[in-house]
Design an enzyme around this catalytic site. Structure first.
Site, PDB file in Angstrom:
ATOM      1  N   MET A 123       0.800  -1.222   0.000  1.00  0.00           N
ATOM      2  CA  MET A 123       0.000   0.000   0.000  1.00  0.00           C
ATOM      3  C   MET A 123       0.837   1.278   0.000  1.00  0.00           C
ATOM      4  SD  MET A 123      -2.853  -1.280  -0.300  1.00  0.00           S
ATOM      5  CE  MET A 123      -3.419  -2.953  -0.153  1.00  0.00           C
ATOM      6  N   CYS A 124       2.152   1.152  -0.091  1.00  0.00           N
ATOM      7  CA  CYS A 124       3.014   2.338  -0.132  1.00  0.00           C
ATOM      8  C   CYS A 124       2.971   2.987  -1.509  1.00  0.00           C
ATOM      9  CB  CYS A 124       4.457   1.967   0.187  1.00  0.00           C
ATOM     10  SG  CYS A 124       4.764   1.749   1.929  1.00  0.00           S
ATOM     11  N   HIS A 125       2.962   4.303  -1.491  1.00  0.00           N
ATOM     12  CA  HIS A 125       3.034   5.050  -2.744  1.00  0.00           C
ATOM     13  C   HIS A 125       4.484   5.109  -3.211  1.00  0.00           C
ATOM     14  CE1 HIS A 125      -0.653   6.534  -0.842  1.00  0.00           C
ATOM     15  NE2 HIS A 125      -1.072   6.822  -2.052  1.00  0.00           N
ATOM     16  N   MET A 127       7.964   4.452   6.044  1.00  0.00           N
ATOM     17  CA  MET A 127       8.192   3.091   5.561  1.00  0.00           C
ATOM     18  C   MET A 127       9.512   2.985   4.803  1.00  0.00           C
ATOM     19  SD  MET A 127       5.853   1.420   6.935  1.00  0.00           S
ATOM     20  CE  MET A 127       6.433  -0.108   6.246  1.00  0.00           C
ATOM     21  N   GLU A 128       9.887   4.037   4.116  1.00  0.00           N
ATOM     22  CA  GLU A 128      11.158   4.020   3.392  1.00  0.00           C
ATOM     23  C   GLU A 128      12.341   3.954   4.362  1.00  0.00           C
ATOM     24  OE1 GLU A 128       8.088   5.103   0.574  1.00  0.00           O
ATOM     25  OE2 GLU A 128       8.467   5.747   2.623  1.00  0.00           O
ATOM     26  N   ASP A 140      23.560 -11.382   5.766  1.00  0.00           N
ATOM     27  CA  ASP A 140      23.923 -12.175   4.595  1.00  0.00           C
ATOM     28  C   ASP A 140      25.433 -12.222   4.390  1.00  0.00           C
ATOM     29  OD1 ASP A 140      23.464 -13.586   2.068  1.00  0.00           O
ATOM     30  OD2 ASP A 140      24.130 -11.716   1.144  1.00  0.00           O
TER      31      ASP A 140
END
Length: 163
Positions: free
Chosen positions: A79-81, A116-117, A131
């Protein structure tokens, strides 16, 4: 942990998921800072600091991974733009013992925030550290990924309270 606005805006009138329409929102300068930690053995942290991990410079690669992840957050989070980011900075600090702290600051001028970014940048950088070091240590722990602050937008500024 009460929210200022408890309406679930990511659902339409049928109760189905939607990406929120931000067309009518004003463009404002927006920033977000997030942080996370990777707990590891002292020897693993020493090897990262000395740049003696076989796969290469762990922090350089993790920094690039964090920046790339911030730019591609809308590909990961449904749902992120997609946003035109104006800045992404990923930084590392360690406690000299067993913890690497990753901080990401993300900026844009737009209609929706970059929380969110910033969180995605931290997460991707932490996973990249894992990793690149997993041959040395498989029991590292990525923990405490959290939003520290955000500015701009209708909901105003936010600063995480000290715990």
């Amino acid at each position: 942990m009460a929210q200022a606005d408890e309406r679930l805006t990511h659902f339409n009138e049928q109760g189905r998921a939607r990406m929120v329409d931000v067309s009518d929102k004003a463009d404002t300068v927006r920033t977000a800072i997030a942080e996370g930690r990777v707990k590891m053995a002292p020897e693993t942290l020493r090897r990262i600091r000395e740049r003696s991990v076989a796969k290469g410079d762990v922090l350089a690669v993790a920094q690039i991974a964090g920046i790339q992840a911030a730019k591609r957050t809308s590909d990961w989070i449904p749902m992120c733009h997609p946003l035109p980011l104006t800045g992404v900075d990923v930084r590392f600090e360690d406690n000299g013992e067993d913890t690497l702290t990753i901080t990401a600051e993300v900026k844009t001028t737009g209609k929706t925030g970059v929380e969110m970014e910033a969180l995605t940048a931290v997460s991707a950088a932490a996973l990249t550290v894992y990793d690149m070091c997993k041959a040395l240590q498989k029991d590292m722990v990525v923990e405490s990924v959290a939003l520290l602050s955000k500015t701009g937008g209708k909901s105003g500024d936010y600063v995480r309270s000290a715990e």
